[in-house]
Design a protein around this motif. Structure first.
Motif, PDB file in Angstrom:
ATOM      1  N   GLN A  76      49.232  50.611  48.238  1.00 49.54           N
ATOM      2  CA  GLN A  76      49.297  51.108  46.860  1.00 49.54           C
ATOM      3  C   GLN A  76      48.973  50.053  45.813  1.00 49.54           C
ATOM      4  O   GLN A  76      48.425  50.366  44.762  1.00 49.54           O
ATOM      5  N   LEU A  77      49.309  48.805  46.065  1.00 52.54           N
ATOM      6  CA  LEU A  77      49.124  47.773  45.048  1.00 52.54           C
ATOM      7  C   LEU A  77      47.669  47.349  44.978  1.00 52.54           C
ATOM      8  O   LEU A  77      47.076  46.915  45.961  1.00 52.54           O
ATOM      9  N   ARG A  78      47.078  47.497  43.768  1.00 54.75           N
ATOM     10  CA  ARG A  78      45.715  47.036  43.530  1.00 54.75           C
ATOM     11  C   ARG A  78      45.744  46.025  42.381  1.00 54.75           C
ATOM     12  O   ARG A  78      46.799  45.658  41.898  1.00 54.75           O
ATOM     13  N   SER A  79      44.590  45.618  41.917  1.00 56.70           N
ATOM     14  CA  SER A  79      44.508  44.516  40.962  1.00 56.70           C
ATOM     15  C   SER A  79      44.781  44.925  39.515  1.00 56.70           C
ATOM     16  O   SER A  79      44.882  44.068  38.645  1.00 56.70           O
ATOM     17  N   SER A  80      44.881  46.222  39.242  1.00 53.97           N
ATOM     18  CA  SER A  80      45.156  46.675  37.879  1.00 53.97           C
ATOM     19  C   SER A  80      46.066  47.887  37.922  1.00 53.97           C
ATOM     20  O   SER A  80      46.244  48.534  38.959  1.00 53.97           O
ATOM     21  N   ARG A  81      46.641  48.193  36.760  1.00 53.95           N
ATOM     22  CA  ARG A  81      47.570  49.323  36.680  1.00 53.95           C
ATOM     23  C   ARG A  81      46.885  50.639  37.055  1.00 53.95           C
ATOM     24  O   ARG A  81      47.415  51.438  37.836  1.00 53.95           O
ATOM     25  N   LYS A  90      51.980  58.407  57.756  1.00 48.18           N
ATOM     26  CA  LYS A  90      53.272  57.855  58.131  1.00 48.18           C
ATOM     27  C   LYS A  90      53.628  56.781  57.110  1.00 48.18           C
ATOM     28  O   LYS A  90      52.936  55.761  57.004  1.00 48.18           O
ATOM     29  N   GLN A  91      54.696  56.995  56.357  1.00 50.13           N
ATOM     30  CA  GLN A  91      55.067  56.069  55.286  1.00 50.13           C
ATOM     31  C   GLN A  91      56.020  55.016  55.859  1.00 50.13           C
ATOM     32  O   GLN A  91      57.220  55.014  55.585  1.00 50.13           O
ATOM     33  N   ASN A  92      55.443  54.108  56.638  1.00 52.22           N
ATOM     34  CA  ASN A  92      56.224  53.093  57.319  1.00 52.22           C
ATOM     35  C   ASN A  92      56.226  51.747  56.613  1.00 52.22           C
ATOM     36  O   ASN A  92      56.746  50.765  57.127  1.00 52.22           O
ATOM     37  N   GLY A  93      55.622  51.690  55.426  1.00 57.45           N
ATOM     38  CA  GLY A  93      55.641  50.461  54.636  1.00 57.45           C
ATOM     39  C   GLY A  93      54.621  49.439  55.092  1.00 57.45           C
ATOM     40  O   GLY A  93      53.890  49.640  56.069  1.00 57.45           O
ATOM     41  N   SER A  94      54.565  48.338  54.361  1.00 55.01           N
ATOM     42  CA  SER A  94      53.688  47.232  54.739  1.00 55.01           C
ATOM     43  C   SER A  94      54.375  45.916  54.435  1.00 55.01           C
ATOM     44  O   SER A  94      55.151  45.806  53.480  1.00 55.01           O
ATOM     45  N   VAL A 103      56.311  39.721  51.422  1.00 54.62           N
ATOM     46  CA  VAL A 103      56.541  40.822  50.489  1.00 54.62           C
ATOM     47  C   VAL A 103      56.502  42.121  51.274  1.00 54.62           C
ATOM     48  O   VAL A 103      55.641  42.310  52.151  1.00 54.62           O
ATOM     49  N   PHE A 104      57.434  43.012  50.967  1.00 56.20           N
ATOM     50  CA  PHE A 104      57.530  44.309  51.640  1.00 56.20           C
ATOM     51  C   PHE A 104      57.385  45.421  50.611  1.00 56.20           C
ATOM     52  O   PHE A 104      58.064  45.422  49.593  1.00 56.20           O
ATOM     53  N   LEU A 105      56.463  46.346  50.867  1.00 54.05           N
ATOM     54  CA  LEU A 105      56.300  47.546  50.039  1.00 54.05           C
ATOM     55  C   LEU A 105      56.655  48.757  50.902  1.00 54.05           C
ATOM     56  O   LEU A 105      55.865  49.193  51.741  1.00 54.05           O
ATOM     57  N   PRO A 106      57.852  49.314  50.730  1.00 51.82           N
ATOM     58  CA  PRO A 106      58.345  50.361  51.631  1.00 51.82           C
ATOM     59  C   PRO A 106      57.516  51.634  51.622  1.00 51.82           C
ATOM     60  O   PRO A 106      57.519  52.383  52.615  1.00 51.82           O
ATOM     61  N   LYS A 107      56.806  51.935  50.535  1.00 54.76           N
ATOM     62  CA  LYS A 107      56.118  53.218  50.450  1.00 54.76           C
ATOM     63  C   LYS A 107      54.641  53.157  50.826  1.00 54.76           C
ATOM     64  O   LYS A 107      53.912  54.128  50.663  1.00 54.76           O
ATOM     65  N   ASP A 108      54.196  52.005  51.304  1.00 55.66           N
ATOM     66  CA  ASP A 108      52.880  51.947  51.924  1.00 55.66           C
ATOM     67  C   ASP A 108      52.936  52.639  53.272  1.00 55.66           C
ATOM     68  O   ASP A 108      54.001  53.039  53.742  1.00 55.66           O
ATOM     69  N   GLY A 109      51.789  52.772  53.920  1.00 53.91           N
ATOM     70  CA  GLY A 109      51.799  53.413  55.219  1.00 53.91           C
ATOM     71  C   GLY A 109      50.445  53.435  55.876  1.00 53.91           C
ATOM     72  O   GLY A 109      49.579  52.592  55.619  1.00 53.91           O
ATOM     73  N   GLN A 110      50.241  54.436  56.740  1.00 54.38           N
ATOM     74  CA  GLN A 110      48.997  54.585  57.480  1.00 54.38           C
ATOM     75  C   GLN A 110      48.750  56.063  57.738  1.00 54.38           C
ATOM     76  O   GLN A 110      49.662  56.884  57.663  1.00 54.38           O
ATOM     77  N   ALA A 111      47.487  56.391  58.001  1.00 54.26           N
ATOM     78  CA  ALA A 111      47.131  57.800  58.207  1.00 54.26           C
ATOM     79  C   ALA A 111      45.873  57.872  59.047  1.00 54.26           C
ATOM     80  O   ALA A 111      45.245  56.851  59.372  1.00 54.26           O
ATOM     81  N   ASN A 112      45.482  59.102  59.392  1.00 51.65           N
ATOM     82  CA  ASN A 112      44.283  59.335  60.189  1.00 51.65           C
ATOM     83  C   ASN A 112      43.140  59.747  59.263  1.00 51.65           C
ATOM     84  O   ASN A 112      43.162  60.844  58.692  1.00 51.65           O
TER      85      ASN A 112
END
Length: 816
Positions: A57-62, A89-93, A144-153
């Motif tokens: 989710q985190l990118r270089s600008s708002r 799957k919202q398993n974070g990063s 750094v941990f971002l809990p709402k990141d994840g992975q998908a198909n």
């Protein structure tokens, strides 16, 4: 054929990857259902199908972060709506640092994430072990941990987008190649396919690595190039937790994710392998590229040490596939500068999956409204320049851009490839004088000057870099004597004709109907009151003007100018950037130096501020414009290119008695920050109006005929006092440096963010500026009555706030 390919549609989309299907889906959600998507082979068969499927989710600008956040939020809804699983799957990063400077980068990113409203945690070694027990912590200093990141198909998401689009009436046609984009009178009107012509009001090019060639045939530059991207998938790993967060170890160029009981290990290596220079095979469809184990082996050896289970686990798949990269690692979105009604969405630099939902939604709104829904200038295709679309440039730059995704994102970091594309006539002389060059829009520009017999190159850090003291010397020359800046990279346009005044007045907030030889600082606004351009306009004749703007915005600003001249205006606009060099002569001794060289009286009475006229220097006639971006007495000299070296030599020959010193763009940035001068793209943009930005003095409210955006400004003017304003900040601790997007705290809550920062050498202070929001109004009294802090790398630093600039707030020095 009639059933397969209609004769016309409201929108035709070229390309059936995840982004093309997302655009179709979001158009239909907006009620634009007459949509046809054409795919040369099968959906996902180019790049999408083999993407790793990381959802960050985190990118270089708002705004880019908001788009990425939307993607992750959409995936649950998409699955419920269509019945098509997305594998989300919202398993974070987790990102880990192997040295303190990388840890500072991660912490600065975490502060920025907090500023954007993301759930983010700075974590230590114990937390990292808890989240990723397979990891060897050798050398790890934090993460750094971002809990709402994840992975998908990726394939499943694409099919869900396609299904949702079809459910609302969109037509998706596979195995039909688009041969040509059709353009008439400067507008896209459809496409020609193997089975006939499809006319459309809007054409969208989302064809991934095929986009460049399709666009080039229509006279449009789409700078992207494919590069080989490698990863491996292991055999099954006994006991592998299925909830492992995505892991990034950028210091080792690697990422890891759990994949159905196996581990996927991918890389963004420092020196990449461009692919497709000779064209993409006609039958390319779900294809992999040849293995290159030697290229990937260094990454894999580091990975086996970092995750020891890899040493005893076999490799099931070694994969190499192409992905598209752009010259600046940001994707290409929006309507093209060259052709109206042609929109693009491509060049996603390996973040296409996580960007797909947000980019698709934003472009759909852009198509509907014919303007972007937010400030998307970071990815606006108009930021690019035609030379960046050449094959040689793209190939050379792509060797670097893939690796930059995981390289240290140092402040002031300069790209190393595809350099030297654009040079001022003074380039060699400046390099001989110690110039250390930076690059903007292909221009080689002197950023700072190294002393003789020193190493004239950057030594990067998050603190004071090796040019800090050199920059201080240059700033002192600007303050006390005189400095010479090469500003040739400025973009320059001529607007000429009987209606030039009326046309430019319609574009500009200020009144440009001024005497010949007068300069006007102004903004160009959109209909919502947002700032599309920030520039100066000089009246050079009764029917002639020179517009000067930043080199980086040359393409977009000239496009805005051409497209917004009134249809009935008898005037023409010409880009004359390559015709003039620009030399900035700045400082209290600038008048004396130029008087000696020209023999002219340049006193304030005879040559007041914001005046421009021709003078003689040596054998050349040059336009001298009394203006400044450094907050001192000074002139910009506009010199025909062929005379530039001659004029420079005369200045240097006569400059020593006046203390003349060469100065670079870092010094200019320091000085402009002290003065609170706004920079388009950082401090002001299309979502900011002049009133919030503190530029209300540029607005000619009662100008005959009005101007674009006037109605929106009048409405904004009713909000008194304004609830959002640009504010200057001075840190209590001068060792802390501000760069961009640091949170601004007041009373225990975040009230804004830093838009740009720099150390102010004339003041001896670390400075920044940024917008602050307060519901009861942002006033000088409120700022004085409250305590402010700026968060720097997860640490809050007290700061003084002011609406006025900290350096020479009365402008006495520039008008002396």
């Amino acid at each position: 054929m009639a059933d397969r390919l209609p004769a016309q549609a409201e929108v035709v989309i070229v390309g059936g990857g995840i982004v093309g299907c997302s655009i179709a889906y979001h158009l239909t959600k907006l009620g634009i259902t007459d949509v046809v998507l054409l795919e040369r082979r099968q959906l996902t068969c180019g790049t999408t199908w083999h993407a790793a499927g990381l959802i960050g989710q985190l990118r270089s600008s708002r705004q880019l972060t908001e788009l990425a956040k939307y993607t992750s939020e959409l995936l649950y809804e998409l699955e419920r709506e269509t019945g098509q699983a997305t594998g989300f799957k919202q398993n974070g990063s987790v990102s880990v640092a192997l040295n303190q400077e990388r840890f500072e980068e991660l912490k600065r990113g975490a502060s920025m994430a907090k500023n954007f409203g993301l759930d983010v945690q700075v974590i230590g070694r114990d937390d990292i072990t808890r989240l990723w027990p397979l990891l060897d912590l050798d050398g790890v200093v934090g993460g750094v941990f971002l809990p709402k990141d994840g992975q998908a198909n990726p394939t499943d998401i694409t099919q869900a987008f396609a299904k949702g689009a079809r459910m609302r009436g969109a037509k998706i046609v596979e195995n039909l190649k688009v041969e040509k984009l059709l353009v008439e009178n400067g507008r896209a009107v459809g496409v020609r396919t193997e089975e006939g012509v499809l006319k459309a009001r809007t054409v969208v090019l989302a064809a991934g690595m095929w986009s460049r060639e399709l666009a080039a045939a229509a006279g449009v530059s789409i700078p992207l190039h494919a590069a080989e991207h490698f990863y491996i998938v292991t055999e099954a790993v006994d006991g592998l937790p299925n909830n492992l967060p995505v892991l990034r170890v950028p210091d080792e160029c690697a990422y890891y994710k759990e994949d159905a009981g196996k581990l996927l290990v991918g890389a963004f290596e420092p020196v990449a392998k461009p692919w497709g220079m000779s064209g993409i095979p006609e039958d390319f469809c779900f294809d992999a590229l040849p293995d290159d184990f030697d290229h990937f082996e260094p990454i894999l050896l580091d990975a086996a040490r970092r995750v020891p289970v890899l040493e005893r686990t076999g490799i099931k798949t070694f994969f190499n596939g192409p992905e598209s990269f752009t010259p600046d690692d940001r994707y290409l979105l929006g309507e093209t500068a060259e052709v109206r009604d042609l929109f693009v969405a491509c060049g996603f630099n390996s973040i296409g999956i996580q960007s797909s939902g947000g980019a698709g939604k934003a472009l759909a709104q852009w198509i509907r409204d014919r303007h972007p829904p937010a400030d998307l200038s970071d990815v606006d295709v108009r930021r690019m320049h035609p030379f960046q679309g050449t094959k040689a440039y793209l190939r050379d730059r792509t060797t670097e851009t893939l690796g930059l995704l995981y390289a240290m994102h140092w402040p002031f970091r300069q790209v190393e490839t595809a350099r030297g594309a654009r040079r001022s006539p003074l380039h060699d002389r400046l390099v001989a004088a110690g110039a250390v060059m930076g690059e903007v829009a292909g221009w080689e520009r002197a950023n700072w000057y190294a002393p003789p017999r020193s190493d004239a190159k950057y030594a990067y850090s998050w603190g004071r870099q090796n040019w800090f003291d050199r920059c201080a010397d240059e700033c002192r020359a600007v303050r006390d004597e005189v400095a010479l800046f090469d500003q040739t990279s400025f973009a320059k346009f001529m607007v000429q004709g009987p209606d030039a005044t009326r046309a430019l007045n319609w574009l500009s907030t200020s009144n440009v109907d001024v005497p010949v030889g007068k300069m006007v600082y102004t903004q160009w606004l959109n209909a919502r009151g947002g700032i599309e351009a920030d520039l100066t306009i000089t009246r050079t004749g009764p029917q002639a003007y020179m517009v000067v703007t930043a080199g980086a915005t040359q393409t977009r600003d000239f496009s805005w100018l051409e497209r917004n001249l009134p249809a009935d205006a008898r005037c023409i606009a010409t880009d004359v950037t390559s015709s003039y060099a620009v030399l900035g002569v700045m400082g209290p001794q600038s008048r004396a130096l130029l008087e000696k060289l020209s023999g002219e009286d340049l006193s304030d009475a005879r040559f007041p501020f914001a005046t421009s006229r021709e003078i003689e220097i040596g054998y050349a006639r040059v336009r001298a414009s009394r203006i400044t971006f450094v907050g001192e007495l000074g002139w910009e000299l506009y010199v025909p290119m062929e005379f530039a070296v001659h004029v420079y030599d005369r200045l240097m020959d006569e400059g020593a008695p006046f203390g003349l010193r060469l100065a670079g763009y870092h010094a200019m940035n320091s000085c402009r920050t002290e003065k609170g001068y706004r920079h388009w793209g950082h401090d002001i943009g299309i979502a900011d109006n002049p009133l919030d930005a503190g530029l209300g003095f540029c607005v000619a409210w009662e100008k005959a005929g009005g101007f674009i955006g006037l109605d929106a400004l009048r409405e904004a003017r009713t909000r008194t006092p304004p609830t959002r304003r640009m504010v200057q900040f001075r840190l209590a601790d001068p060792s802390k440096l501000l760069y961009h997007e640091e949170p601004i705290w007041c009373g225990g809550e975040i009230v804004g963010s830093i838009t740009s920062g720099m150390f102010g050498h004339r003041l001896g202070a670390s400075l920044g500026m940024g917008y602050v929001t307060h519901d009861a109004g942002v006033t000088a009294q409120w700022l004085a009555e409250n305590a402010f802090e700026i968060e720097v790398a997860w640490e809050r630093v007290p700061a003084q706030a002011s609406l006025a600039p900290f350096y020479d707030p009365e402008n006495a020095r520039i008008k002396s």
